[in-house]
Scaffold this motif. Sequence first.
Motif, PDB file in Angstrom:
ATOM      1  N   ARG A   1       0.836  -1.206   0.000  1.00 38.92           N
ATOM      2  CA  ARG A   1       0.000   0.000   0.000  1.00 38.92           C
ATOM      3  C   ARG A   1       0.870   1.256   0.000  1.00 38.92           C
TER       4      ARG A   1
ATOM      5  N   GLN B   1       0.879   4.259  -2.774  1.00 37.90           N
ATOM      6  CA  GLN B   1       0.592   5.651  -2.423  1.00 37.90           C
ATOM      7  C   GLN B   1       1.692   6.576  -2.937  1.00 37.90           C
TER       8      GLN B   1
ATOM      9  N   ASP C   1      -2.497  -6.491  -5.554  1.00 41.64           N
ATOM     10  CA  ASP C   1      -2.574  -6.929  -4.158  1.00 41.64           C
ATOM     11  C   ASP C   1      -2.344  -8.433  -4.073  1.00 41.64           C
TER      12      ASP C   1
ATOM     13  N   GLY D   1      -5.407  -3.125  -0.286  1.00 36.51           N
ATOM     14  CA  GLY D   1      -4.842  -1.805  -0.034  1.00 36.51           C
ATOM     15  C   GLY D   1      -4.434  -1.059  -1.278  1.00 36.51           C
ATOM     16  N   VAL D   2      -3.835  -1.741  -2.242  1.00 31.24           N
ATOM     17  CA  VAL D   2      -3.406  -1.070  -3.476  1.00 31.24           C
ATOM     18  C   VAL D   2      -4.622  -0.610  -4.269  1.00 31.24           C
TER      19      VAL D   2
ATOM     20  N   VAL E   1      -6.057   2.493  -2.537  1.00 30.28           N
ATOM     21  CA  VAL E   1      -5.244   3.704  -2.685  1.00 30.28           C
ATOM     22  C   VAL E   1      -5.316   4.241  -4.105  1.00 30.28           C
TER      23      VAL E   1
END
Length: 227
Positions: free
Chosen positions: A139, A143, A161, A173-174, A177
């Motif tokens: 992540r 970001q 991910d 998470g990826v 974001v």
Amino acid sequence: MSLAYIDLSHTLDENVQIYPGDPAFSCCPALTIANDGLNVHSISMGSHTGTHVDAPYHFVQDGAQVDAIPLSAFIGNAVVINVTSKGPKARIDWEDISAYSDDIRRKAAFPDGVFVLLHTGWSKHWQSDAYLDHPFLTRDAAQRLVNLGVKLIGVDTLSPDETRVDGLTPDFGVHEVVLGAGALLAENLRNLEAIQTGDWRVSAVPLKLKGCDGSPVRAFAQRVEIP
């Protein structure tokens, strides 16, 4: 500008590998020349089948849907990051990417912007169980790429991910974001080794599917001359 093109897409056929739980792919004759005087096929698949792009709406309820995104968002200058040293289920951290920061910033300033493509080499495992055990981006690294102005992050894997098949809830998470920032993801790319060096412009234009969260694409790269 040369006319060198590299196909970055997998073929869609009865053996296409799909994300666990996604709809199956089928492409069957509906009409035939023998019986009807012409060939027409019936196609059924999920919006994330084969080589495809994710629109923000995939994870963001009020995010942009694939038909509403400008065509220019799906064309960009590639920075291909070599992470082929990564093994199964390995994390791709910012430390693996940071050496490419200057090149990313440089191409982000061009009119077509920049795509970052992670070359893990995992496309060689396509259509096998090993394909599920791909390396994955963190992540934090995602970001940082978004902060550099990256329009699209592409991977030659099933997902940026980690893919979980053990029944536990995956950490997306990826996706959260990147799509949350209004950027795009491209998954199941291939042939990234062919565009590892030199300057390439990549196209990942989707079908114009109204209200949809993603679309299969015929992704390709074209060799270009950049000052």
